[in-house]
Design a protein around this motif. Structure first.
Motif, short mmCIF file in Angstrom:
data_model
loop_
_atom_site.label_atom_id
_atom_site.label_comp_id
_atom_site.label_asym_id
_atom_site.label_seq_id
_atom_site.Cartn_x
_atom_site.Cartn_y
_atom_site.Cartn_z
N LYS A 133 0.76 -1.37 0.01
CA LYS A 133 0.18 0.13 0.11
C LYS A 133 0.96 1.41 0.06
N GLN A 191 0.13 4.09 1.59
CA GLN A 191 0.42 4.39 2.80
C GLN A 191 1.65 3.88 3.58
N ARG A 208 -3.57 3.54 13.39
CA ARG A 208 -4.49 3.72 12.20
C ARG A 208 -5.61 2.51 12.27
N ARG A 209 -4.83 1.21 12.32
CA ARG A 209 -6.01 0.19 12.12
C ARG A 209 -6.82 0.10 13.56
N PHE A 255 -9.56 3.25 12.94
CA PHE A 255 -10.36 2.75 11.88
C PHE A 255 -11.04 1.65 12.50
N LYS A 262 -16.41 2.60 11.35
CA LYS A 262 -16.29 1.48 10.24
C LYS A 262 -17.57 1.02 9.96
N GLU A 284 -6.07 10.80 8.10
CA GLU A 284 -6.03 9.59 7.24
C GLU A 284 -7.28 8.76 7.08
N VAL A 285 -7.63 8.48 8.31
CA VAL A 285 -8.71 7.49 8.31
C VAL A 285 -10.06 8.03 7.79
N GLU A 319 -9.73 7.72 4.35
CA GLU A 319 -9.85 6.18 3.91
C GLU A 319 -11.58 5.99 3.90
N GLU A 377 -12.99 7.62 0.80
CA GLU A 377 -12.60 7.24 -0.42
C GLU A 377 -13.57 5.86 -0.61
N LYS A 378 -13.75 5.02 0.43
CA LYS A 378 -14.66 3.94 0.43
C LYS A 378 -16.00 4.33 0.08
#
Length: 737
Positions: free
Chosen positions: A113, A115, A199-200, A203, A232, A300-301, A304, A307-308
């Motif tokens: 990725k 990122q 980040r994970r 999210f 999420k 960033e999250v 993301e 974007e999704k």
């Protein structure tokens, strides 16, 4: 070439091959498609073949991958190639700094990725002035390193006192300690593993919260004035809604994750055990997260999530657009198009069954003019003069008043096979003011062109709608909130797919329609039309090779999708590619038939009995190719859209006041969105079938049940006359079951 240059070139070629293989393996793993299929597809795309061409005419080579799979491969390979380019750039920059280790290089090379690459590059990136960089300029890095070692013994204040230097701005030991802490906070914030974990975690466990900037202000965002939801699990349409509310300065939006879990994780990565500086390291961890990590990770999250959500919204728009473009054409009817209006009058355009414009007029049956008798005389005169069988009304301003007038006019013409239909006029004004419309109808004004376009939309939706920017057709949600570049790319691919699926009559198609054919660009499309105008109709596909700029590669890509009816060769009216004409000759020889017998009962019977598997072996051709050839021969000239049901034609008006709960109606699906479907039941506003009312069974997404253009049976659930809203259900009421 010197030996050294030869070695360098060989090394470069080897690296490129390794890179290509990495990309192919990663794509195959992600898309769960075999390495051979990915490798073949990438080769075909790199050779300049289009996706419609590969999907239709290279099935043996790709293992019958469909267009969606091919586009997914194209998209992913493009991303991974850009990623490899970025990796090379990052490795070069770090190497120039003299800081590249084998371990770091391996981590960058194996990243999948962008990122991940940026996280690894972060500590080496040129930064603007930060608190840490200022502290380093003051010479505090050695103190930071001393703290980072976490000595079990030693006095921090005594150690810090060694770095006091008034000239450098370090007045006290506390100044020195703070500077060292700033350096360590940035070091933690730049750690790729820590950033990836945070980040994970954010999210998976972060909560999106939104609140009103002014709770007294009325707006469409009121449901989000005090709102929170697990990030999420937030559906795409809600993410795009709060983004818009934030952008319009109505909402304040935050993403929050419980910090104590983050502190605990970072401490586990950083703290080595009991030490004399443990409290300082703990304070550094909190500062690194609150000041440096949390704000950037939140951005960033949220990016993301956006974007999704955008990708989902674009996919819904694309699916709706495809279904709209593939609506069945209404052939063989003389049609009257009506572009309704109040003050400026209703523009009328009559077109014959081929779409040729016959006559235009203006009538004033709606307020404030109300010249109904005069309008009736004009419209009746046109109906009688040209044998109009169908009236098409645009759904814009004054649409329902115009509908009422037309319904009354039809009722007065007793015994006529005359009906009307209301169609979406989305994008008609965009087309009417375009250069293309000016070239097509130079003598008409904008509204008259719009009326002609509305009439033609029913005769051939695909041929007419391709003249309009797909974004203006309006069968999505939040199309103005998503990446316009991605939206444009996706919708262009949908139009291209639809056009090539149907095929194009090269002797009647506009340059707009031709420009979406596989391999043909706008210039070649115009050249085809110009060649046709100067030399007359094409009588065989080979003549296309005489069109300026239409070279061998373009001919190969486009010719199978271009049709010639009543030409020299009956195969030219089918989707069979000329490269397979010899296969057809050999097939007909085996079946003891001649090409002249195409479309006869004898040919149909012989083709019906044929076993593609056995015959393919005999003819030394692939089974998928032969199967497609046989299908094309069984129904030459077939339009795949003709298998779909025609739209609903009406002769009388339904008003919202006429509706009562439980009433059964037939309607047409106009738009499908995440929470349901809007259905045209013949009243001013489309009724909503909520996702919970689409079926007795669980529905994951409305598109699993309905598509744009579907004719559906619905029952009225509730009616709000004041707001003009109607709730519908597709579940049959218990008393009717």
């Amino acid at each position: 070439m010197s030996e050294q240059e030869t070695v360098l070139e060989m090394n470069e070629e080897r690296m490129k091959a390794e890179e290509q293989e990495r990309i192919i393996k990663q794509t195959a793993k992600e898309l769960e498609i075999s390495l051979k299929q990915i490798r073949t597809t990438v080769t075909l795309l790199d050779e300049g073949n289009t996706i419609p061409f590969i999907a239709r005419y290279r099935k043996e080579m790709t293992g019958e991958l469909d267009e969606n799979q091919l586009r997914a491969i194209e998209e992913r390979v493009s991303y991974l190639r850009n990623l490899e380019e970025r990796k090379r750039e990052v490795i070069r920059i770090i190497e120039e700094q003299g800081k590249l280790t084998e371990e770091l290089k391996s981590s960058i090379v194996n990243a999948v990725k962008l990122q991940e690459v940026e996280d690894l590059y972060r500590p080496y990136r040129q930064k603007r002035k930060t608190r840490a960089s200022v502290a380093k300029e003051k010479g505090l890095e050695p103190l930071a390193n001393w703290i980072w070692e976490q000595p079990k013994q030693g006095d921090l204040n005594s150690e810090a006192a060694k770095f006091i230097d008034a000239e450098k701005g370090v007045e006290t030991a506390e100044d020195a300690i703070q500077g060292a802490m700033d350096i360590l906070a940035e070091q933690i914030a730049d750690d790729a593993n820590i950033r990836a974990w945070v980040r994970r975690y954010t999210f998976d466990h972060g909560m999106i919260r939104s609140e009103a900037k002014d709770a007294e202000q009325e707006s469409v965002y009121e449901m989000y004035y005090n709102y929170s939801e697990l990030a999420k699990k937030m559906p795409p349409h809600r993410i795009l809604a709060i983004n818009r509310g934030e952008r319009e300065n109505v909402l304040k939006v935050t993403l929050e994750a419980a910090p104590e879990f983050v502190y605990r994780y970072i401490a586990g990565q950083v703290i080595k055990g009991q030490s004399s500086v443990e409290s300082v390291i703990t304070a550094v961890i909190e500062d690194a997260y609150k000041r440096l990590i949390a704000p950037s990770i939140e951005r960033e999250v949220r990016a993301e999530l956006t974007e999704k959500a955008e990708k989902h919204a674009i996919s819904i728009f694309a699916a709706n657009l495809r279904n709209l473009l593939l609506q069945p054409p209404v052939k063989g009817k003389c049609v009257m198009g009506v572009d309704p209006a109040y003050r400026t009058g209703c523009k009328i355009a009559v077109v014959d069954e081929t779409g040729k414009l016959l006559e235009v007029a203006v009538t004033y049956p709606t307020p404030p003019n109300n010249k109904k008798a005069e309008a009736s005389a004009i419209i009746n005169g046109l109906i009688d003069k040209y044998g109009v069988e169908l009236i098409v009304i645009g759904n814009g301003t004054a649409s329902r008043e115009t509908e009422q007038f037309i319904a009354e006019l039809i009722a007065e013409r007793k015994g006529d096979e005359l009906a009307y239909i209301i169609v979406s006029e989305a994008g008609a004004s965009v087309y009417s003011a375009s250069k293309l419309a000016q070239e097509e109808f130079p003598d008409l004004d904008v509204a008259e062109r719009s009326a002609a376009s509305i009439a033609r939309r029913l005769q051939d939706p695909l041929a007419e709608l391709v003249k309009i920017d797909p974004k203006a057709i309006g069968v999505g949600q939040y199309q103005h909130d998503v990446s316009q570049k991605h939206l444009e790319e996706s919708l262009k691919a949908v139009v291209e797919s639809a056009v090539n699926h149907v095929g194009v009559d090269v002797n009647t198609a506009s340059s707009s329609l031709l420009s979406y054919v596989s391999g043909i660009n706008a210039t070649i499309a115009k050249n085809i039309v110009k060649f046709r105008e100067e030399n007359g109709k094409f009588t065989n596909r080979k003549q296309l090779q005489k069109v300026p700029r239409l070279g061998a590669k373009t001919f190969e890509q486009c010719v199978g999708f271009l049709r010639i009816t009543d030409g020299d060769n009956p195969l030219d009216s089918t989707p069979i590619h000329p490269e397979s004409y010899d296969v057809v000759d050999r097939l007909f020889t085996e079946l003891k038939l001649s090409l002249d017998q195409l479309n006869t009962k004898e040919a149909a019977a012989a083709l019906e009995k044929l076993s593609p598997e056995q015959m393919a072996e005999k003819l030394d051709v692939g089974v998928p190719t032969l199967r497609d050839i046989v299908e094309s021969l069984q129904r030459p000239g077939r339009d795949p859209r003709e298998e779909l049901p025609l739209p609903i034609f009406r002769t009388d008006v339904l008003k919202i006041e006429d509706l009562v709960p439980g009433m059964q109606l037939q309607g047409t699906v106009r738009n499908v969105i995440d929470f349901g479907a809007f259905v045209d039941i013949g009243i001013k506003s489309d009724g909503l079938v909520h996702i919970s009312e689409l079926s007795d069974n669980y529905v994951k997404h409305p598109m699993d049940v309905v598509s744009v253009g579907d004719t559906v049976t619905v029952w009225v659930l509730n009616v709000d006359v004041k707001k003009g809203r109607v709730g519908l259900t597709m579940k049959k009421p218990a008393n009717l079951a």
